[in-house]
Design an enzyme around this catalytic site. Sequence first.
Site, mmCIF file in Angstrom:
data_model
loop_
_atom_site.group_PDB
_atom_site.id
_atom_site.type_symbol
_atom_site.label_atom_id
_atom_site.label_comp_id
_atom_site.label_asym_id
_atom_site.label_seq_id
_atom_site.Cartn_x
_atom_site.Cartn_y
_atom_site.Cartn_z
ATOM 1 N N ASP A 1 11.097 -4.446 46.833
ATOM 2 C CA ASP A 1 11.766 -3.703 47.896
ATOM 3 C C ASP A 1 13.020 -4.626 48.636
ATOM 4 O O ASP A 1 12.657 -5.849 48.888
ATOM 5 C CB ASP A 1 11.066 -2.881 48.887
ATOM 6 N N TYR B 1 0.016 -10.641 46.996
ATOM 7 C CA TYR B 1 1.089 -10.297 48.008
ATOM 8 C C TYR B 1 0.457 -10.787 49.538
ATOM 9 O O TYR B 1 -0.787 -10.772 49.718
ATOM 10 C CB TYR B 1 1.285 -8.931 48.349
#
Length: 242
Positions: free
Chosen positions: A54, A82
């Site tokens: 994103d 992540y």
Amino acid sequence: MEIIEKPDFRAGEVFLLDKPYEWTSFHVVNSIRYQMSRVTGFKRNKVGHAGTLDPLATGLLIICTGKATKQIETYQAQVKEYTGTFKLGATTPCFDLEKEEDKQFHIAHITEELIHEATKPFIGKIEQTPPVFSAIKIKGKRAYDYARNDEEVVIKPKNIEIMEFEITDIRMPEVDFRVVCSKGTYIRSLARDFGLELNSGAYLTALRRTKIGDYDVKDALSPKEFKKKMHEFWPDLIKDVD
């Protein structure tokens, strides 16, 4: 991944790039494609990445060129790591900072012990519903197109796997985390679901992809560093590096 020799873009190369904040993944690919066109003399050059980030996320993108683009699906299938931050006690329509908070929730009942316990239901093979603001295709349209037009759309849950989910720091209302997960996992959806598990709300305020398989963002170059490296190989073709 250190670039020692002059790349052969058309034969096929694999590069590790560290996507900057607010850049789209396409923006990174486009910057590489432009440099390829300068070097190869061809306007059309094969370039792709192994997994979208994103715009508000940073971190590892695997960029493939030329014949190496055939390997993209192999890289996409690898496990991802992540790190990031959830904000507890509120939600947004897109589950991150792209839109303003739309709801607030109580957090007085949330203890550190409860936060750590709330990670456990998500570890393993689970079903996860992707965000409405996502690129998933439904009846030929992207889900975000329906969402932007305030059209109702039903998104089916998908099977994913979360191998590791740990809380690394708590600064209420913010919580830092590390997640190791399969392809197709939406960390924004995890934020939403984590908030629900706490009988509250949550959304994603920071996200960084640190690993794809054995590839680590520590070995990646920023787009600017990559361009400087290409300038070293082709000083007459790759310019404006400052």
